[in-house]
Write a protein that holds these residues in place. Structure first.
Motif, PDB file in Angstrom:
ATOM      1  N   GLY A 178       0.690  -1.050  -0.118  1.00  0.00           N
ATOM      2  CA  GLY A 178      -0.194   0.083  -0.367  1.00  0.00           C
ATOM      3  C   GLY A 178       0.734   1.460  -0.183  1.00  0.00           C
ATOM      4  N   LEU A 179       0.330   2.166  -0.598  1.00  0.00           N
ATOM      5  CA  LEU A 179       1.236   3.567  -0.455  1.00  0.00           C
ATOM      6  C   LEU A 179       0.206   4.298  -0.055  1.00  0.00           C
ATOM      7  CD1 LEU A 179       3.049   4.967  -1.666  1.00  0.00           C
ATOM      8  CD2 LEU A 179       2.053   5.704  -3.505  1.00  0.00           C
ATOM      9  N   ILE A 180       0.478   5.741   1.656  1.00  0.00           N
ATOM     10  CA  ILE A 180       0.033   6.403   1.704  1.00  0.00           C
ATOM     11  C   ILE A 180       0.964   7.721   1.123  1.00  0.00           C
ATOM     12  CG2 ILE A 180      -0.507   8.293   3.379  1.00  0.00           C
ATOM     13  CD1 ILE A 180      -0.973   5.489   5.232  1.00  0.00           C
ATOM     14  N   ASP A 181       0.386   8.400   0.219  1.00  0.00           N
ATOM     15  CA  ASP A 181       1.979   9.954  -0.269  1.00  0.00           C
ATOM     16  C   ASP A 181       1.161  10.664   0.080  1.00  0.00           C
ATOM     17  OD1 ASP A 181       3.603  10.783  -1.801  1.00  0.00           O
ATOM     18  OD2 ASP A 181       2.378   9.359  -3.380  1.00  0.00           O
ATOM     19  N   ARG A 182       2.273  11.722  -0.224  1.00  0.00           N
ATOM     20  CA  ARG A 182       1.895  13.159  -0.174  1.00  0.00           C
ATOM     21  C   ARG A 182       2.351  13.766  -1.547  1.00  0.00           C
ATOM     22  NH1 ARG A 182       6.931  16.347   0.289  1.00  0.00           N
ATOM     23  NH2 ARG A 182       8.125  15.181   0.548  1.00  0.00           N
ATOM     24  N   ARG A 183       1.040  15.292  -1.988  1.00  0.00           N
ATOM     25  CA  ARG A 183       1.218  15.777  -3.151  1.00  0.00           C
ATOM     26  C   ARG A 183       2.555  16.243  -3.168  1.00  0.00           C
ATOM     27  NH1 ARG A 183      -3.069  16.226  -0.938  1.00  0.00           N
ATOM     28  NH2 ARG A 183      -5.513  15.347  -1.541  1.00  0.00           N
ATOM     29  N   VAL A 184       3.122  16.240  -5.047  1.00  0.00           N
ATOM     30  CA  VAL A 184       4.822  17.229  -5.042  1.00  0.00           C
ATOM     31  C   VAL A 184       3.996  19.235  -4.625  1.00  0.00           C
ATOM     32  CG1 VAL A 184       5.296  17.801  -6.821  1.00  0.00           C
ATOM     33  CG2 VAL A 184       4.917  15.572  -7.042  1.00  0.00           C
ATOM     34  N   ASP A 185       2.739  19.390  -4.852  1.00  0.00           N
ATOM     35  CA  ASP A 185       2.247  20.539  -4.840  1.00  0.00           C
ATOM     36  C   ASP A 185       1.598  20.265  -3.594  1.00  0.00           C
ATOM     37  OD1 ASP A 185       1.548  23.070  -4.121  1.00  0.00           O
ATOM     38  OD2 ASP A 185       1.265  23.564  -6.565  1.00  0.00           O
ATOM     39  N   PRO A 186       1.543  21.019  -2.518  1.00  0.00           N
ATOM     40  CA  PRO A 186       0.995  20.861  -0.831  1.00  0.00           C
ATOM     41  C   PRO A 186      -0.566  21.326  -1.513  1.00  0.00           C
ATOM     42  CG  PRO A 186       3.036  22.032  -0.395  1.00  0.00           C
ATOM     43  CD  PRO A 186       3.260  21.264  -1.870  1.00  0.00           C
ATOM     44  N   PHE A 187       0.040  22.510  -1.910  1.00  0.00           N
ATOM     45  CA  PHE A 187      -1.416  23.530  -1.737  1.00  0.00           C
ATOM     46  C   PHE A 187      -2.022  22.671  -3.666  1.00  0.00           C
ATOM     47  CE2 PHE A 187       1.837  26.607  -0.308  1.00  0.00           C
ATOM     48  CZ  PHE A 187       1.240  26.763   0.936  1.00  0.00           C
ATOM     49  N   GLU A 188      -2.130  22.280  -3.998  1.00  0.00           N
ATOM     50  CA  GLU A 188      -2.851  21.854  -5.188  1.00  0.00           C
ATOM     51  C   GLU A 188      -3.098  20.334  -5.244  1.00  0.00           C
ATOM     52  OE1 GLU A 188      -5.080  21.309  -8.106  1.00  0.00           O
ATOM     53  OE2 GLU A 188      -3.809  23.118  -8.152  1.00  0.00           O
ATOM     54  N   PRO A 189      -4.792  20.113  -4.887  1.00  0.00           N
ATOM     55  CA  PRO A 189      -5.007  19.005  -4.361  1.00  0.00           C
ATOM     56  C   PRO A 189      -5.269  18.238  -5.701  1.00  0.00           C
ATOM     57  CG  PRO A 189      -7.305  20.227  -4.899  1.00  0.00           C
ATOM     58  CD  PRO A 189      -5.642  21.426  -5.106  1.00  0.00           C
ATOM     59  N   HIS A 190      -4.738  18.456  -6.865  1.00  0.00           N
ATOM     60  CA  HIS A 190      -4.970  17.619  -7.768  1.00  0.00           C
ATOM     61  C   HIS A 190      -3.711  17.087  -8.540  1.00  0.00           C
ATOM     62  CE1 HIS A 190      -9.202  18.578  -8.651  1.00  0.00           C
ATOM     63  NE2 HIS A 190      -9.077  19.432  -8.779  1.00  0.00           N
ATOM     64  N   SER A 191      -2.307  17.979  -7.543  1.00  0.00           N
ATOM     65  CA  SER A 191      -1.036  17.432  -8.030  1.00  0.00           C
ATOM     66  C   SER A 191      -1.151  16.201  -7.603  1.00  0.00           C
ATOM     67  CB  SER A 191      -0.047  18.198  -7.230  1.00  0.00           C
ATOM     68  OG  SER A 191      -0.174  18.133  -6.382  1.00  0.00           O
ATOM     69  N   PRO A 192       0.178  15.324  -8.317  1.00  0.00           N
ATOM     70  CA  PRO A 192       0.415  14.000  -8.161  1.00  0.00           C
ATOM     71  C   PRO A 192       1.067  13.553  -6.691  1.00  0.00           C
ATOM     72  CG  PRO A 192       1.706  14.663  -9.608  1.00  0.00           C
ATOM     73  CD  PRO A 192       0.788  15.902  -9.445  1.00  0.00           C
ATOM     74  N   ASP A 213      -7.255   0.951  -5.516  1.00  0.00           N
ATOM     75  CA  ASP A 213      -7.548   0.664  -3.705  1.00  0.00           C
ATOM     76  C   ASP A 213      -6.682   0.835  -2.939  1.00  0.00           C
ATOM     77  OD1 ASP A 213      -6.972  -1.386  -4.591  1.00  0.00           O
ATOM     78  OD2 ASP A 213      -9.379  -2.493  -3.851  1.00  0.00           O
ATOM     79  N   HIS A 214      -4.973   0.551  -3.236  1.00  0.00           N
ATOM     80  CA  HIS A 214      -4.070  -0.303  -1.807  1.00  0.00           C
ATOM     81  C   HIS A 214      -3.164   1.682  -2.192  1.00  0.00           C
ATOM     82  CE1 HIS A 214      -4.739  -3.192  -1.190  1.00  0.00           C
ATOM     83  NE2 HIS A 214      -3.890  -4.578  -1.733  1.00  0.00           N
ATOM     84  N   GLN A 215      -3.535   2.602  -2.623  1.00  0.00           N
ATOM     85  CA  GLN A 215      -2.980   4.071  -2.454  1.00  0.00           C
ATOM     86  C   GLN A 215      -3.796   4.928  -2.112  1.00  0.00           C
ATOM     87  OE1 GLN A 215      -0.581   4.714  -6.403  1.00  0.00           O
ATOM     88  NE2 GLN A 215      -0.421   2.696  -6.983  1.00  0.00           N
ATOM     89  N   ARG A 216      -3.406   6.137  -1.534  1.00  0.00           N
ATOM     90  CA  ARG A 216      -4.043   6.930  -0.729  1.00  0.00           C
ATOM     91  C   ARG A 216      -3.194   7.849  -0.479  1.00  0.00           C
ATOM     92  NH1 ARG A 216      -7.421   3.507  -0.706  1.00  0.00           N
ATOM     93  NH2 ARG A 216      -8.891   3.119   1.277  1.00  0.00           N
ATOM     94  N   LEU A 217      -4.108   9.335  -1.253  1.00  0.00           N
ATOM     95  CA  LEU A 217      -3.420  10.183  -1.144  1.00  0.00           C
ATOM     96  C   LEU A 217      -3.874  11.181  -0.175  1.00  0.00           C
ATOM     97  CD1 LEU A 217      -2.361  12.179  -5.222  1.00  0.00           C
ATOM     98  CD2 LEU A 217      -0.807  12.181  -3.098  1.00  0.00           C
TER      99      LEU A 217
END
Length: 336
Positions: A178-192, A213-217
């Protein structure tokens, strides 16, 4: 051609000390002066007039821009920044941004002429408007843990780091990652997410499909990490090992696992990201990012650009390494 930064490294001193030698300042000991002069001769360094006058007629201030919700790792970066400034006359102005609108205001303010000589942007993606303002204002800017083709940057290769973390878990025998990830751009909700590409590359290399379903942003912070872990554990076939894209999220995930009655790593393994003292104290297996070195290297780059504005723009990547501790182990089915 060698730069003022190359001379500083060769002599084992800071850029400010090289500048003082170039300007015959009495504030340098004879032994240090000789080391710098020897390095200049050995490298064949030709100082520009700007490098000789480095520090004169400047504000002697540098700005550091960080998101207000930045994790504890920013403290390590700030220590590295201060390391690079010990032999200079520069002071730091720290600015924070809470959302995208405030980031734009901070970006605009820091480009005001006469406010500071340069700016370090930590964990905030540069907007096109900011890059254009930097170009027009003449303010030197260096990105820390972000990249733009028109700006200097110092960071790590997140793809490589995430791939190594996932490959380590696969090597232990885990098949459901599984993956719990943070965004490349913390201010852009659509960034990977920063780990998504490396995570999926490792799975593909091992012949596993990356289950969506094993990945969460998740937002940065412990609470978001805890919520994401709860969601992963609630799946019909939850992952047995989870890569977490920030240490704060990982600490929240550790607590959520405990509250759910799961033992780490007996029931579920966790691998964090960044590596601060808190994580080390808790025995968190993590991808170690050289945070203090990032701050120092970025500041050295900024000082070099200020002394020699013609320095070519290029990204610089520092290596990461896996710190194996107590939160990751083979899955129950793979144990003897």
């Amino acid at each position: 051609m060698p730069t003022i930064m190359d001379v500083a490294r060769e002599a084992g001193v800071g850029i400010g000390t090289v500048s003082r030698v170039l300007n015959d300042s009495p504030r340098v000991s004879q032994a240090t002066r000789q080391r710098v002069l020897t390095a200049i001769e050995r490298l064949g360094y030709q100082p520009s007039p700007i490098a000789r006058a480095f520090g004169r007629g400047r504000t002697e201030k540098l700005e550091v821009l960080i998101p207000v919700f930045a994790e504890a790792f920013v403290l390590d970066i700030l220590r590295g920044i201060q390391d690079a400034l010990v032999d200079t006359d520069y002071t730091l102005l720290i600015r924070t941004a809470e959302d995208a609108a405030e980031r734009e205001r901070v970006y605009e303010d820091c480009c005001s002429r006469g406010r500071s000589d340069g700016v370090l942007v930590v964990w905030m993606a540069p907007t096109d408007a900011f890059v254009e303002r930097v170009s027009l204002s003449g303010v030197a800017a260096v990105l820390v843990n972000a990249v733009h083709p028109r700006l200097w940057s110092v960071g790590v290769d997140h793809d490589v780091a995430a791939e190594r973390a996932a490959a380590y878990c696969l090597g232990l025998g885990h098949e459901r990652l599984g993956l719990i990830d943070r965004r490349v751009d913390p201010f852009e909700p659509h960034s990977p997410g920063i780990c998504q590409r490396g995570f999926e590359t490792a799975l593909a290399t091992a012949g596993h499909a990356a289950a969506a379903d094993h990945q969460r942003l998740a937002d940065p912070g412990a609470a978001a990490g805890a919520t994401a872990l709860d969601a992963l554990l609630a799946e019909s076939e939850p992952p047995t090992a989870i890569i977490v894209g920030s240490e704060a999220q990982a600490l929240g995930a550790l607590e959520a696992a405990r509250m759910a009655g799961k033992r780490v790593p007996h029931d579920v393994s966790l691998v964090g990201y960044n590596d601060t003292q808190v994580g080390r104290d808790l025995g968190l297996t993590t991808m170690r990012v050289p945070l203090r070195e990032l701050g120092r290297a970025a500041t050295e780059t900024l000082l070099s650009v200020l002394a020699e504005p013609g320095t070519p723009v290029a990204p610089r990547y520092l290596p990461t390494e896996l710190a194996v501790r107590r939160t990751c182990a083979p899955p129950p089915a793979a144990r003897p």
